[in-house]
Structures are given as structure tokens and as C-alpha cells.
Scaffold this motif. Sequence first.
Motif, PDB file in Angstrom:
ATOM      1  N   ARG A  12      53.785  18.700  29.874  1.00 14.23           N
ATOM      2  CA  ARG A  12      54.759  18.310  28.852  1.00 14.23           C
ATOM      3  C   ARG A  12      54.087  18.281  27.487  1.00 14.23           C
ATOM      4  O   ARG A  12      53.140  17.543  27.276  1.00 14.23           O
ATOM      5  N   ARG A  13      54.640  19.072  26.592  1.00 12.49           N
ATOM      6  CA  ARG A  13      54.118  19.128  25.225  1.00 12.49           C
ATOM      7  C   ARG A  13      55.015  18.294  24.321  1.00 12.49           C
ATOM      8  O   ARG A  13      56.205  18.169  24.573  1.00 12.49           O
ATOM      9  N   ALA A  14      54.411  17.757  23.284  1.00 12.17           N
ATOM     10  CA  ALA A  14      55.176  16.922  22.354  1.00 12.17           C
ATOM     11  C   ALA A  14      54.722  17.192  20.932  1.00 12.17           C
ATOM     12  O   ALA A  14      53.600  17.627  20.694  1.00 12.17           O
ATOM     13  N   ASP A  44      60.671  19.677  25.525  1.00  8.03           N
ATOM     14  CA  ASP A  44      61.624  20.249  26.467  1.00  8.03           C
ATOM     15  C   ASP A  44      62.780  19.296  26.758  1.00  8.03           C
ATOM     16  O   ASP A  44      63.938  19.679  26.761  1.00  8.03           O
ATOM     17  N   ASN A  45      62.445  18.033  26.992  1.00  7.73           N
ATOM     18  CA  ASN A  45      63.446  17.033  27.378  1.00  7.73           C
ATOM     19  C   ASN A  45      63.779  16.050  26.271  1.00  7.73           C
ATOM     20  O   ASN A  45      64.550  15.119  26.491  1.00  7.73           O
ATOM     21  N   GLU A  64      51.226  19.724  17.669  1.00  9.49           N
ATOM     22  CA  GLU A  64      51.689  19.718  19.058  1.00  9.49           C
ATOM     23  C   GLU A  64      50.559  19.223  19.952  1.00  9.49           C
ATOM     24  O   GLU A  64      49.413  19.633  19.796  1.00  9.49           O
ATOM     25  N   VAL A  65      50.901  18.324  20.870  1.00 11.84           N
ATOM     26  CA  VAL A  65      49.914  17.755  21.793  1.00 11.84           C
ATOM     27  C   VAL A  65      50.490  17.767  23.209  1.00 11.84           C
ATOM     28  O   VAL A  65      51.693  17.887  23.394  1.00 11.84           O
ATOM     29  N   VAL A  66      49.615  17.636  24.207  1.00 15.92           N
ATOM     30  CA  VAL A  66      50.054  17.523  25.596  1.00 15.92           C
ATOM     31  C   VAL A  66      50.094  16.040  25.949  1.00 15.92           C
ATOM     32  O   VAL A  66      49.116  15.323  25.746  1.00 15.92           O
TER      33      VAL A  66
END
Length: 198
Positions: A12-14, A44-45, A64-66
Motif C-alpha cells: 500500500r502506497r500513500a 488505492d483505497n 509517496e511512501v509505502v
Amino acid sequence: MTESDSGEADVRRAVVLDYLAHGLSDDSRPQYEKSPAGYALETDNFELYQVAFDEDERLTIGSEVVVEPASERDVVTEARRVEYEDLSSGAQSELEYVVADLVEDEEERFVDFYNDAQPITLRLHQLNLLPGIGKKLRNGILDERKRKPFESFEELSERVSGLHDPDEILVERILEELRDDDLKYQTFVGRREQEQNQ
């Protein structure tokens, strides 16, 4: 191609909404024990996270980070889900811009929402959940997509009379879902959990 097809099933990336170099203000530990922290929006969500960052990294809003899984993180040391009201005021004000950028950057994904939206009940369609979309616009979208799927936001505006700024309508709905956790129907926020629970 779905996420699971790409081999990155659960990464999940944010996008960073706020970066607090001196940690969270409500963290009662002494300053030397606090690590840089902030808030991020999963791409994504559209789930919101409070995150702690590696002290050696300097991040900017929009990076962007994981966030998940922990084994894939590089600059994030901790991440936990939070609600909209838990965000800092800086993160709240940045949210609209980040959501708008995501919708623009992933135009195909969001145009496909207009192509693929389905009835929820006999009287309610997913398209009716979008701000400003009533029966007439909904029917216009459904009639046009039967002829040929939409390929861009611009094409949506041109082919559906009265549908202006279809991208901004989606941004409004996503923000509404993020701000109001009592909404009966969530179309974009937390979609992955809904699919897993079905």
C-alpha cells in the motif's frame, strides 16, 4: 490489470499530507525521543494513516511512501489508520489537492468508474451517489456508455449534456466519504475491505 496480477498484492502506497519534523504535538515523550511524524493518504483505497518517519529522511508534502506491509517500508517506521478528524489541520487542508492530483493522475481508473458503475438497489445507482448527479444525468451517462465506453473526462463532458467537471465530482465524493464515516454507501474509501468482506 489488478494489483494481485502485478505481484504487489498488498503493498500500500500513500501520499504524505503533512510532515512534522519534530513529531506529533500530542506525543508526551521528550523531544529527543520523538521521531518525525505525519499523515498520509493511501492511494488505492483512500485510507488515512498517521505515520512515523525514519529520522534520517527528509520528506516533503506530496512524497509517496509505502505504509503496508511493514517489510516493504523504507522511510516509514510506523503506520496506523486514522479518521479524518484525527488529521492535523495542515493534512486536512492538503487532502483536497492530493485527492484531485490522484484523480487526475489515474484518469483511466476514474473514468472507468463512470463506465462500470452499477445499481446498488432497485432505486439507487452508484452514479447517484456522486454530488449533483440526479436521474437525468445518470440516464445520460448510462445511455452514452452503452454506445461506447468513455475514454477521458473530457469525452464524458462532451458526450453527456449537463455533466461538467466529471473529475471534480469524483473528488467531491471521495472527500465526502473521507470526512463523513457515517455514510451508508462508500464507493471509493475502504473499497478493498468491502470487497474482502463480501
